[in-house]
Design a protein around this motif. Sequence first.
Motif, mmCIF file in Angstrom:
data_model
loop_
_atom_site.group_PDB
_atom_site.id
_atom_site.type_symbol
_atom_site.label_atom_id
_atom_site.label_comp_id
_atom_site.label_asym_id
_atom_site.label_seq_id
_atom_site.Cartn_x
_atom_site.Cartn_y
_atom_site.Cartn_z
ATOM 1 N N ALA A 1 -1.253 10.774 5.723
ATOM 2 C CA ALA A 1 -1.113 12.188 6.112
ATOM 3 C C ALA A 1 -2.426 12.717 6.680
ATOM 4 O O ALA A 1 -2.432 13.495 7.654
ATOM 5 N N ASP B 1 0.381 6.570 1.428
ATOM 6 C CA ASP B 1 1.085 7.666 2.100
ATOM 7 C C ASP B 1 0.238 8.925 2.241
ATOM 8 O O ASP B 1 0.242 9.572 3.291
ATOM 9 N N GLU B 2 -0.496 9.290 1.191
ATOM 10 C CA GLU B 2 -1.312 10.500 1.273
ATOM 11 C C GLU B 2 -2.461 10.325 2.268
ATOM 12 O O GLU B 2 -2.807 11.258 3.004
ATOM 13 N N LEU C 1 7.277 4.637 3.277
ATOM 14 C CA LEU C 1 8.241 5.420 4.049
ATOM 15 C C LEU C 1 7.725 6.809 4.393
ATOM 16 O O LEU C 1 7.726 7.219 5.558
ATOM 17 N N GLU C 2 7.264 7.538 3.405
ATOM 18 C CA GLU C 2 6.824 8.924 3.639
ATOM 19 C C GLU C 2 5.639 8.973 4.604
ATOM 20 O O GLU C 2 5.631 9.762 5.558
ATOM 21 N N GLU D 1 13.963 4.395 7.891
ATOM 22 C CA GLU D 1 13.786 5.807 8.286
ATOM 23 C C GLU D 1 12.496 6.011 9.083
ATOM 24 O O GLU D 1 12.491 6.753 10.082
ATOM 25 N N ALA D 2 11.417 5.366 8.671
ATOM 26 C CA ALA D 2 10.164 5.506 9.417
ATOM 27 C C ALA D 2 10.269 4.833 10.779
ATOM 28 O O ALA D 2 9.693 5.302 11.767
ATOM 29 N N VAL E 1 6.668 8.004 8.231
ATOM 30 C CA VAL E 1 7.325 9.088 8.981
ATOM 31 C C VAL E 1 6.286 10.078 9.500
ATOM 32 O O VAL E 1 6.344 10.512 10.668
ATOM 33 N N VAL E 2 5.328 10.428 8.660
ATOM 34 C CA VAL E 2 4.286 11.385 9.066
ATOM 35 C C VAL E 2 3.449 10.821 10.211
ATOM 36 O O VAL E 2 3.161 11.524 11.197
#
Length: 544
Positions: A288, A284-285, A312-313, A341-342, A316-317
């Motif tokens: 980003a 996830d990072e 997920l996070e 959600e993504a 989304v990004v």
Amino acid sequence: MDSVTQTFQHRMSVKLWPPSQSTRLMLVERMSKNFITPSFISRKYGLLNKEEAEEGAKKIEEMAFAAANQHHEKEPDGDGSSAVQIYAKESSRLMLEVLKRGPKTQEDEEVKTVDEASAAVSNLFDISGGRREFISGEEAEELLKPLKVPGNLYTRICFSNRSFGLDAAHVAESILLSIKGQLTEVDLSDCVAGRPESEALEVMGIFSSALEGCKLRYLNLSNNALGEKGVRAFGMLLKTQNILEELYLINDGISEEAARAVCELIPSTEKLKVLHFHNNMTGDEGAAAIAEMLKQSNLLEDFRCSSTRVGLEGGVVLAEALGSCSHLRKLDLRDNMFGVEAGIALSKSLFAFADLTEVYLSYLNLEDEGAEALANALKESAPSLEVLDMAGNDITAKGASSLAACIVAKQFLSKLNLAENELKDEGAILIAKAIEAGHDQLNEVDLSTNAIRRAGARLLAQAVVHKPGFKSLNINGNYISDEGIDEVKDIFKSLPDVLGELDENDPEGEDLDEDAREEDEDEDAEDEDELESKLKGLEIKNEE
């Protein structure tokens, strides 16, 4: 010519821009007929054959649509009437150019092919052929000798599939320094395989230093287990890349830190058209950091970030950043842990992708809600979509309804992959109904491992068997009865190679309880007809 334009304008004048897919197809068909119909122009310049006519009409429509759509985006006028005028005028102008050019001759094609092949060969230096192996300094001297010839025309080099140690790298260093001013494409993928980390990093540094300042459009550093250390070892090269159009960092151990290093080192991605990050441990990072690159890559056409451990996070990004890439043609996000959600976040960006032709969204844990959101978005965008891959997302018959509506609108589809979902017969029949009419370019359908039974399998087979050029139907790994297998094989009796293997089919249906298993064993033709009759009333609406 004028009548075609007037008719088209009359049909379109009452509709908002963009035109429906059926309208676009109508224009292509009308232009194709115009090209093969004798006229005063064809008597002077020659008549096109059917293949040339269809190819020319499709290209003209795409170019005219792009021009009109660009105008509409810059100067929207509410009802889209000015875009329609441009669409019609561009179509007519380009038609006239094609008609005056006349049919291609065999000699034209041969000369073009030979010229293109000769030019490609003359400027490419490639040592990747043969076995993958270590090379010594002496071997490097011999292999790279052509690059030392004064006045050579090499603008593209490929050192892939050869493992350079320090001796070989130092030989290459002086050569690269002498020709780096003429290079536009560099492939250093898999060039330090099997070397100790310290040696590999030093070799990377040598290559990076030698190539510093190259004005490259293409750079491939894949399969080098870079990690952050490797990325920074190539820092001198990466820092000077302002006009890159293609960047490949596949299978490079790109972690969160490595992704940040890539983002930090490359000064500009404004011209980037292809960006591939497949098979890394980005997370996830790291996603980003990649998202920051995407926001500056407005010309991006091909983005691959598959198998990168993005959850997920990060999903989304990435999805939100992709909204900046309105020129995207190919999107591959397979095998990540996005979740619903993504998927919904990505659906909001899909509306921007008018040029999208291939989308790979398999194994993203989308479920019905995420799949429905994406299908609804794709239905309203990507008019020329050719590949739709949403395998392995736990999609049921509920989600299949939205998918089917999307598929109906995508008449240029050539490949459809919905394998490893939970569509069952209800969903399979909806998909079969969606592809049975039109879809003349469809040549590959995969609905394997979907708990499909006899009725679904039969309707899928009937939907594709008569399509011109159809190549493969995969319905293996389902719950088709022995009678159903025989039916499907009979449908394809004249095209046995088109039907895939059925060796993993389970007629018993392992997910059934005992009552359902007994009922399935006793099922007969009336049961199948009843299922079909219930589903025949379901309509797939293609709203325009």
